[in-house]
Design a protein around this motif. Structure first.
Motif, PDB file in Angstrom:
ATOM      1  N   LEU A  69       0.806  -1.223   0.000  1.00 26.91           N
ATOM      2  CA  LEU A  69       0.000   0.000   0.000  1.00 26.91           C
ATOM      3  C   LEU A  69       0.835   1.267   0.000  1.00 26.91           C
ATOM      4  CD1 LEU A  69      -2.763  -1.234   2.450  1.00 26.91           C
ATOM      5  CD2 LEU A  69      -2.752  -1.304  -0.051  1.00 26.91           C
ATOM      6  N   ALA A  70       1.454   1.541  -1.142  1.00 31.89           N
ATOM      7  CA  ALA A  70       2.115   2.837  -1.307  1.00 31.89           C
ATOM      8  C   ALA A  70       1.052   3.902  -1.064  1.00 31.89           C
ATOM      9  CB  ALA A  70       2.683   2.944  -2.712  1.00 31.89           C
ATOM     10  N   PRO A  71       1.291   4.851  -0.157  1.00 33.55           N
ATOM     11  CA  PRO A  71       0.212   5.756   0.214  1.00 33.55           C
ATOM     12  C   PRO A  71      -0.219   6.684  -0.921  1.00 33.55           C
ATOM     13  CG  PRO A  71       2.278   6.431   1.231  1.00 33.55           C
ATOM     14  CD  PRO A  71       2.532   5.110   0.579  1.00 33.55           C
ATOM     15  N   THR A  72      -1.484   6.997  -0.940  1.00 35.53           N
ATOM     16  CA  THR A  72      -2.021   7.981  -1.894  1.00 35.53           C
ATOM     17  C   THR A  72      -2.068   9.333  -1.192  1.00 35.53           C
ATOM     18  OG1 THR A  72      -4.310   7.805  -1.189  1.00 35.53           O
ATOM     19  CG2 THR A  72      -3.543   6.152  -2.783  1.00 35.53           C
ATOM     20  N   ALA A  73      -2.440  10.352  -1.955  1.00 35.14           N
ATOM     21  CA  ALA A  73      -2.537  11.703  -1.384  1.00 35.14           C
ATOM     22  C   ALA A  73      -3.551  11.742  -0.238  1.00 35.14           C
ATOM     23  CB  ALA A  73      -2.921  12.695  -2.478  1.00 35.14           C
ATOM     24  N   SER A  74      -4.564  10.876  -0.309  1.00 40.11           N
ATOM     25  CA  SER A  74      -5.592  10.861   0.744  1.00 40.11           C
ATOM     26  C   SER A  74      -5.080  10.257   2.043  1.00 40.11           C
ATOM     27  CB  SER A  74      -6.785  10.018   0.307  1.00 40.11           C
ATOM     28  OG  SER A  74      -7.490  10.684  -0.666  1.00 40.11           O
ATOM     29  N   ASP A  75      -4.031   9.429   1.944  1.00 40.17           N
ATOM     30  CA  ASP A  75      -3.510   8.768   3.138  1.00 40.17           C
ATOM     31  C   ASP A  75      -2.553   9.660   3.919  1.00 40.17           C
ATOM     32  OD1 ASP A  75      -4.809   6.372   2.407  1.00 40.17           O
ATOM     33  OD2 ASP A  75      -3.150   5.846   1.073  1.00 40.17           O
ATOM     34  N   LEU A  76      -2.100  10.735   3.283  1.00 40.92           N
ATOM     35  CA  LEU A  76      -1.046  11.544   3.898  1.00 40.92           C
ATOM     36  C   LEU A  76      -1.540  12.950   4.189  1.00 40.92           C
ATOM     37  CD1 LEU A  76       1.951  10.355   1.682  1.00 40.92           C
ATOM     38  CD2 LEU A  76       1.489   9.732   4.060  1.00 40.92           C
ATOM     39  N   PRO A  77      -0.988  13.564   5.208  1.00 40.02           N
ATOM     40  CA  PRO A  77      -1.400  14.929   5.558  1.00 40.02           C
ATOM     41  C   PRO A  77      -0.516  15.954   4.846  1.00 40.02           C
ATOM     42  CG  PRO A  77       0.132  14.119   7.192  1.00 40.02           C
ATOM     43  CD  PRO A  77       0.039  13.045   6.123  1.00 40.02           C
ATOM     44  N   SER A  78      -0.775  17.229   5.058  1.00 43.19           N
ATOM     45  CA  SER A  78       0.227  18.204   4.622  1.00 43.19           C
ATOM     46  C   SER A  78       1.282  18.299   5.720  1.00 43.19           C
ATOM     47  CB  SER A  78      -0.394  19.557   4.273  1.00 43.19           C
ATOM     48  OG  SER A  78      -1.148  20.031   5.325  1.00 43.19           O
ATOM     49  N   TYR A  79       2.462  18.721   5.300  1.00 41.28           N
ATOM     50  CA  TYR A  79       3.633  18.636   6.174  1.00 41.28           C
ATOM     51  C   TYR A  79       4.021  20.013   6.704  1.00 41.28           C
ATOM     52  CZ  TYR A  79       3.982  14.434   3.227  1.00 41.28           C
ATOM     53  OH  TYR A  79       3.720  13.287   2.532  1.00 41.28           O
ATOM     54  N   GLU A  80       4.451  20.013   7.968  1.00 42.77           N
ATOM     55  CA  GLU A  80       4.921  21.263   8.562  1.00 42.77           C
ATOM     56  C   GLU A  80       6.444  21.180   8.666  1.00 42.77           C
ATOM     57  OE1 GLU A  80       2.165  22.378  11.906  1.00 42.77           O
ATOM     58  OE2 GLU A  80       1.148  20.550  11.271  1.00 42.77           O
ATOM     59  N   THR A  81       7.089  21.692   7.616  1.00 46.67           N
ATOM     60  CA  THR A  81       8.540  21.543   7.549  1.00 46.67           C
ATOM     61  C   THR A  81       9.249  22.823   7.978  1.00 46.67           C
ATOM     62  OG1 THR A  81       8.545  22.237   5.255  1.00 46.67           O
ATOM     63  CG2 THR A  81       8.429  19.879   5.660  1.00 46.67           C
ATOM     64  N   GLY A  82      10.447  22.653   8.427  1.00 43.74           N
ATOM     65  CA  GLY A  82      11.272  23.803   8.767  1.00 43.74           C
ATOM     66  C   GLY A  82      12.721  23.414   8.650  1.00 43.74           C
ATOM     67  N   SER A  83      13.593  24.403   8.617  1.00 40.53           N
ATOM     68  CA  SER A  83      15.005  24.043   8.579  1.00 40.53           C
ATOM     69  C   SER A  83      15.812  25.025   9.402  1.00 40.53           C
ATOM     70  CB  SER A  83      15.520  23.995   7.139  1.00 40.53           C
ATOM     71  OG  SER A  83      15.457  25.269   6.570  1.00 40.53           O
ATOM     72  N   ILE A  84      16.938  24.555   9.866  1.00 39.65           N
ATOM     73  CA  ILE A  84      17.916  25.459  10.439  1.00 39.65           C
ATOM     74  C   ILE A  84      19.204  25.242   9.663  1.00 39.65           C
ATOM     75  CG2 ILE A  84      16.931  25.687  12.756  1.00 39.65           C
ATOM     76  CD1 ILE A  84      18.685  23.565  13.765  1.00 39.65           C
ATOM     77  N   VAL A  85      20.040  26.247   9.634  1.00 41.28           N
ATOM     78  CA  VAL A  85      21.244  26.156   8.829  1.00 41.28           C
ATOM     79  C   VAL A  85      22.477  26.397   9.686  1.00 41.28           C
ATOM     80  CG1 VAL A  85      22.556  27.163   6.921  1.00 41.28           C
ATOM     81  CG2 VAL A  85      20.076  26.860   6.700  1.00 41.28           C
ATOM     82  N   THR A  86      23.225  25.317   9.936  1.00 43.39           N
ATOM     83  CA  THR A  86      24.571  25.494  10.477  1.00 43.39           C
ATOM     84  C   THR A  86      25.496  24.877   9.433  1.00 43.39           C
ATOM     85  OG1 THR A  86      24.416  23.402  11.685  1.00 43.39           O
ATOM     86  CG2 THR A  86      23.897  25.385  12.904  1.00 43.39           C
ATOM     87  N   PRO A  87      26.333  25.693   8.801  1.00 41.96           N
ATOM     88  CA  PRO A  87      27.147  25.173   7.706  1.00 41.96           C
ATOM     89  C   PRO A  87      28.025  24.015   8.163  1.00 41.96           C
ATOM     90  CG  PRO A  87      27.282  27.568   7.820  1.00 41.96           C
ATOM     91  CD  PRO A  87      26.565  27.130   9.051  1.00 41.96           C
ATOM     92  N   SER A  88      28.215  23.044   7.263  1.00 43.16           N
ATOM     93  CA  SER A  88      29.137  21.948   7.565  1.00 43.16           C
ATOM     94  C   SER A  88      30.539  22.521   7.713  1.00 43.16           C
ATOM     95  CB  SER A  88      29.127  20.917   6.436  1.00 43.16           C
ATOM     96  OG  SER A  88      30.186  20.000   6.638  1.00 43.16           O
ATOM     97  N   LEU A  89      31.268  21.982   8.669  1.00 49.86           N
ATOM     98  CA  LEU A  89      32.641  22.454   8.891  1.00 49.86           C
ATOM     99  C   LEU A  89      33.600  21.913   7.832  1.00 49.86           C
ATOM    100  CD1 LEU A  89      32.713  21.802  12.748  1.00 49.86           C
ATOM    101  CD2 LEU A  89      32.545  24.037  11.626  1.00 49.86           C
ATOM    102  N   PHE A  90      33.166  20.918   7.064  1.00 48.19           N
ATOM    103  CA  PHE A  90      34.137  20.186   6.248  1.00 48.19           C
ATOM    104  C   PHE A  90      33.948  20.258   4.744  1.00 48.19           C
ATOM    105  CE2 PHE A  90      33.990  17.220  10.133  1.00 48.19           C
ATOM    106  CZ  PHE A  90      34.903  18.012  10.827  1.00 48.19           C
ATOM    107  N   THR A  91      32.908  20.947   4.238  1.00 47.95           N
ATOM    108  CA  THR A  91      32.722  20.972   2.781  1.00 47.95           C
ATOM    109  C   THR A  91      32.968  22.384   2.247  1.00 47.95           C
ATOM    110  OG1 THR A  91      30.347  21.348   3.057  1.00 47.95           O
ATOM    111  CG2 THR A  91      31.059  19.069   2.756  1.00 47.95           C
ATOM    112  N   PRO A  92      33.458  22.478   1.008  1.00 41.14           N
ATOM    113  CA  PRO A  92      33.790  23.789   0.447  1.00 41.14           C
ATOM    114  C   PRO A  92      32.627  24.775   0.481  1.00 41.14           C
ATOM    115  CG  PRO A  92      34.591  22.039  -0.987  1.00 41.14           C
ATOM    116  CD  PRO A  92      33.787  21.378   0.091  1.00 41.14           C
TER     117      PRO A  92
END
Lengths: 806, 165
Positions: free
Chosen positions: A731-754
């Motif tokens: 049962l791969a979920p359909t749009a009816s099976d899933l809610p809308s998402y409350e997303t957020g992000s915080i940004v702390t840069p990686s110490l090791f990538t250019p």
């Protein structure tokens, strides 16, 4: 600790394209129906392939009689495993003795080991005719008793999956860090729990597809497939075909989702290559959904026996676990899923005492392979579930107990007991933010209201970690004979003689928007608009740069791919500025590129990139004497990795994205159906190249993980038949099976990538684990505990019956 | 073999097909319209969705001969005069696609949904596209894209005349 790692000083330029929600360049072809997927490839004189498969989980092949099948109109040829493997060397595998005795060809020869295993390749004038012939193929089998769980397979006297390997436990290692005895002696409480991680798959919507055309004049195989890391798999395919990798022309056009599964379709490339050479016609094979479900690659399945020692104030003192992995019939990438616990074994927490006793057990089921958050979400599940139970037993809030155990940002970079070097982050901030976004207090009240109205309801939180990419030296801990280490990616950036800018990278995306992200990076460095940059779509081994690690897997683009492109663009920029300085009689340090024009701080008239490009390619006598012609840089980026610290420790990933997720789950006791009323997530993947794409990846994680927690389960019956082999039962979920998402992000840069980016996309399983914690929260008021990663409506109904009987 | 005649994306086409040939195979292999895709064998995923006489239909669930005399619109015929349909535009602007495999079917189902219900609630949108699976986006931005078209009242039905269902 910081002294033992490479710190990049190079900083991103800030023209503003990196970090923009730039609409995707690749969209237009997809929304108009003009995407080019492998199944769309049609070549002159093409013939079509069906793969005949074993109906049994374990059996001897006694006889294959092709006579009736060959008489079916339209049949071109039928080739059995025994015939095909005459032309092949076995596929490589990672394990040392005794598993290295297994000769795995991707097609059965005299014995079948899972229901769905290929046994013959049928070539016909149409797919319909090929399937007609398949129905007429007479195969006599002698059934054998199948091994269907890790626990039974590990027992003495169990039938053997591979008769020449004396045990089904094909890999076992105990990894011990710190002092477990001391940790458990000092424990205020010990949480002991058997946990089950269920088998599921990310099931990309486009099934596997392979098209092969053999050019006898040059001995070249041209392969169009939806393999998600063609350059990576090229060597293995060449070796098996007894040819050279540079005679394989690999093309992965647009790919309809990969999620790890499409690393694993290379055995079909080999089968079709042999058949195409024999019939001297281009061949196309398109997997059906059912074939995909029974025989592509499944996610891992684990039985844990675990205990966590906690202090009175909720500090984790130690974790000890046995993990029994049901690996399916063949170990192709495995035991990497079982081993991957090591990438971030202690998650976001400070505990130092850990023991992981890992058993990899072969069974008569579909082989396990890479699946989004491969082995990573499983370790998160183990730690986060035990910690959550610990919180309940200690009467602590689940957020509070995590706060007491987090590695703090002031400790970064932080080396964990397994040698992982955490590259920065604000773990406490992430969980606080998700609690704030979902108004945790109100959520608890809402849960209580639901409970009063007769529903089962639970709130769950979890952290997740996405360690990436792969330092291949980790393979040495599985097999000391492995000589690989590190990883790399290639890119080129070119400005042609008319000033047109192009770029290419070896990452072969599957919906990740690399054409857009690469264009943004190049635009940023070269002072142009992303619209001015043409990034080559897809992957073609004859036009795209690549390394043996190329591809999109292990959330590696924002590290390896982005760094390679950025590095190539920076070198092109440097050359542009050197030539411009010569032409303008100006110092390079006074120059910048703005809107496609090299300008000086001294406000002299600028010189356009187009003019510099003309000089570089066509007016060579006017170039500075030591300057080579052209504006074209092909760069191979080496991800800065080291060898393992010892035989059980090392930094096997470069960046460690993390997330905090929270859900409110409601279950109707009448129907057993669950509903996610609220779900939130806050993720930190460092600097974001395109926040819109990052957010989209997080949405995708949510879709997959909520689906896995509540709807998706690969269920075998007692004969080893997969019961959930179509989207009617899986049962791969359909749009009816899933809610809308409350997303957020915080940004702390990686110490090791250019660029300060972290790999992301796979996610660390936080929403799935939060669901498991919420299910536990829903059941514990009724005196029951939840021990799985998935709860089906049927099981919920049974639980409700038990509750009402009490 | 059976002769069939249809109107596909406004053009008259003829075909000579085996009676058992699925409509999706006729569209993809015989007509070369590879926008509609195949993602399952049980009519669950909706990647093959087209408009048949103005209504959404899963072209893997019927034979080509059953479509004889009918009018078909595939994703390739949705943009008119070189201009994207508002739903196509909205999918782009809202990042409602990643790999793009489900997208043609998803957009055609959305066309059908907004043709029948120009002002759907979020729940009605989710239900309206529940015959189409997407494994990349978790549906969030797809719902947003459809909703944005409905809210700004820019939906135009691509079907010239009334559906004959």
């Amino acid at each position: 600790m910081a002294s033992s790692v490479t710190m990049h000083k190079e900083e991103a330029r800030t023209a503003g394209w990196i970090g923009k929600r730039y609409p995707r360049k690749e969209d237009i072809r997809f929304i108009t129906g003009n995407g080019l997927f492998a199944a769309d490839i049609k070549l002159p004189n093409m013939a079509y392939v069906a793969i005949a498969r074993s109906p049994y989980a374990s059996a001897k092949i006694v006889r294959i009689d092709k006579k009736r099948a060959l008489a079916v109109p339209g049949v071109v040829g039928i080739f059995t495993g025994a015939e095909i493997v005459e032309e092949l060397d076995p596929l490589p595998n990672l394990l040392p003795s005794p598993y290295d005795r297994v000769r795995d060809f991707g097609i059965a020869v005299d014995r079948v080991r899972y229901a769905g295993e290929p046994i013959a390749v049928i070539v016909a004038e149409s797919t319909y005719a090929a399937w007609d012939a398949m129905e007429q193929l007479d195969v006599d089998y002698e059934e054998l008793p199948p091994v269907l769980t890790a626990m039974t397979g590990a027992k003495d006297g169990s039938p053997l999956v591979h008769e020449n390997v004396p045990t089904n436990v094909v890999w076992h290692r105990k990894f011990t860090y710190g002092d477990l005895d001391e940790a458990f002696r000092n424990a205020h409480i010990v949480v002991s729990k058997k946990l089950k991680w269920h088998r599921f798959t990310s099931a990309p919507l486009e099934p596997n597809v392979v098209v092969v055309d053999y050019d006898a004049r040059h001995g070249i195989y041209t392969v169009w497939s939806n393999n998600q890391r063609p350059a990576f798999n090229q060597a293995a395919v060449a070796k098996s075909l007894r040819t050279q990798a540079n005679l394989l022309h690999f093309i992965s056009p647009d790919i309809g989702g990969g999620f790890g599964i499409k690393n694993e379709n290379y055995p079909y490339i080999i089968l079709l290559a042999v058949a195409a050479r024999w019939v001297r016609r281009p061949l196309r094979w398109v997997e059906t959904r059912t074939e995909h479900m029974i025989a592509s690659a499944h996610g891992s399945e684990i039985n844990y026996e675990a205990e966590m020692a906690l202090s009175k104030d909720g500090r984790i003192l130690g974790l000890r676990a046995k993990a029994f992995h049901d690996e399916g019939a063949y170990m192709r990438r495995e035991p990497i899923a079982a081993f991957n616990f090591i990438r971030h074994a202690t998650m976001t927490y400070t505990f130092r005492n850990l023991e992981m006793d890992i058993y990899a057990i072969v069974t008569n089921k579909c082989p396990v392979g890479p699946n989004r958050s491969y082995g990573k979400m499983q370790q998160g599940f183990l730690v986060e579930r035990l910690l959550d139970i610990g919180a309940r037993k200690l009467g602590l809030d689940p957020i509070e107990i995590r706060m007491r155990n987090f590695v703090s940002s002031t400790q970064m970079p932080y080396e964990t007991p397994t040698g992982a070097m955490l590259d920065g982050g604000e773990y406490a901030k992430a969980i606080s933010k998700v609690a704030e976004n979902l108004q945790y207090g109100e959520l608890i009240k809402e849960r209580d209201r639901l409970r009063k109205s007769g529903m089962l309801a639970g709130v769950g939180v979890s952290m997740g970690m996405d360690a990436c990419p792969i330092n291949f030296s980790s393979n040495r801990l599985i097999n000391p004979k492995s000589t690989a280490s590190g990883e790399s990616e290639a890119a080129w950036v070119k400005i042609d003689e008319d000033g047109n800018i192009s770029a290419a990278v070896g990452t072969s995306p599957q919906g990740h928007g690399h054409e857009t992200a690469v264009s943004q990076i190049v635009a940023e460095v070269l002072g142009v608009s992303p619209d001015d940059v043409y990034t080559l779509p897809a992957f073609d081994s004859w036009t795209h740069p690549s390394t043996p690690h190329s591809g999109t897997y292990a959330s590696r683009f924002a590290i390896a791919g982005a760094s390679a492109v950025n590095g190539a663009a920076v070198r092109v920029r440097e050359k542009v500025l050197r030539i411009a300085a010569h032409v303008m009689g100006e110092s390079e340090s006074n120059l910048d590129i703005v809107n496609g024009v090299v300008v000086s701080v001294k406000a002299k008239p600028g010189v356009s990139l187009k003019e510099i490009a003309r000089l570089a390619w066509k007016d060579l006598a006017n170039l500075p004497e030591k300057e080579e012609p052209g504006l074209y840089v092909n760069l191979v980026y080496k991800t800065p990795f080291k060898l393992p610290i010892d035989d059980q420790r090392g930094n096997f990933s470069l960046t460690y994205s993390y997330s905090a997720s929270m859900v409110l789950l409601e279950i109707d006791p009448g129907t057993g159906m669950s509903k996610i009323r609220r779900v939130g997530i806050v993720e930190d993947s460092g600097n974001q190249i395109n926040p819109m794409i990052v957010e989209g990846q997080i949405h995708g994680q949510l879709g997959h993980q909520l689906g896995a927690a509540l709807y998706e389960d690969l269920v075998y019956d007692e004969n080893g038949q997969l019961l959930t082999s179509t989207f009617k039962d899986y049962l791969a979920p359909t749009a009816s099976d899933l809610p809308s998402y409350e997303t957020g992000s915080i940004v702390t840069p990686s110490l090791f990538t250019p660029l300060g980016t972290r790999g992301m996309g796979e996610g660390g399983g936080a929403p799935l684990i939060a669901c498991a914690n919420a299910l536990d929260d829903a059941l514990t008021p009724h005196g029951m505990e939840f021990d799985g990663s998935y709860l089906s409506p049927v099981k919920i109904r049974n639980i409700v019956k038990t509750i009402t009987k009490k | 073999m059976t002769q069939i005649q249809l109107i596909v994306n406004g053009k008259k086409v003829e075909g000579n097909v085996e009676p058992r040939k699925l409509l999706i195979d006729f569209i993809r292999e015989d007509l070369g319209l590879t926008g509609p895709h195949i993602g399952c064998d049980t009519s669950n995923c909706g990647a093959c969705t087209i408009l048949l006489n103005g209504r959404a239909a899963k072209s893997c669930t019927m034979f080509a001969v059953q479509a004889d005399g009918m009018e078909i619109l595939t994703i390739e015929g949705l943009a008119t005069d070189g201009k994207l349909h508002p739903l196509q535009q909205a999918f782009h602007e809202n990042h409602a696609l990643q790999c793009g495999y489900c997208t043609p079917g998803m957009i055609m189902s959305s066309v059908d949904l907004l043709s029948r219900n120009p002002n759907p609630t979020e729940e009605e949108i989710r239900l309206g596209i529940s015959g189409n699976l997407c494994r990349c986006t978790g549906y969030h931005n797809i719902v947003k894209a459809i909703s944005s078209v409905a809210k700004s009242h820019i939906f135009v039905s691509p079907v010239k005349k009334e559906g004959r269902d």
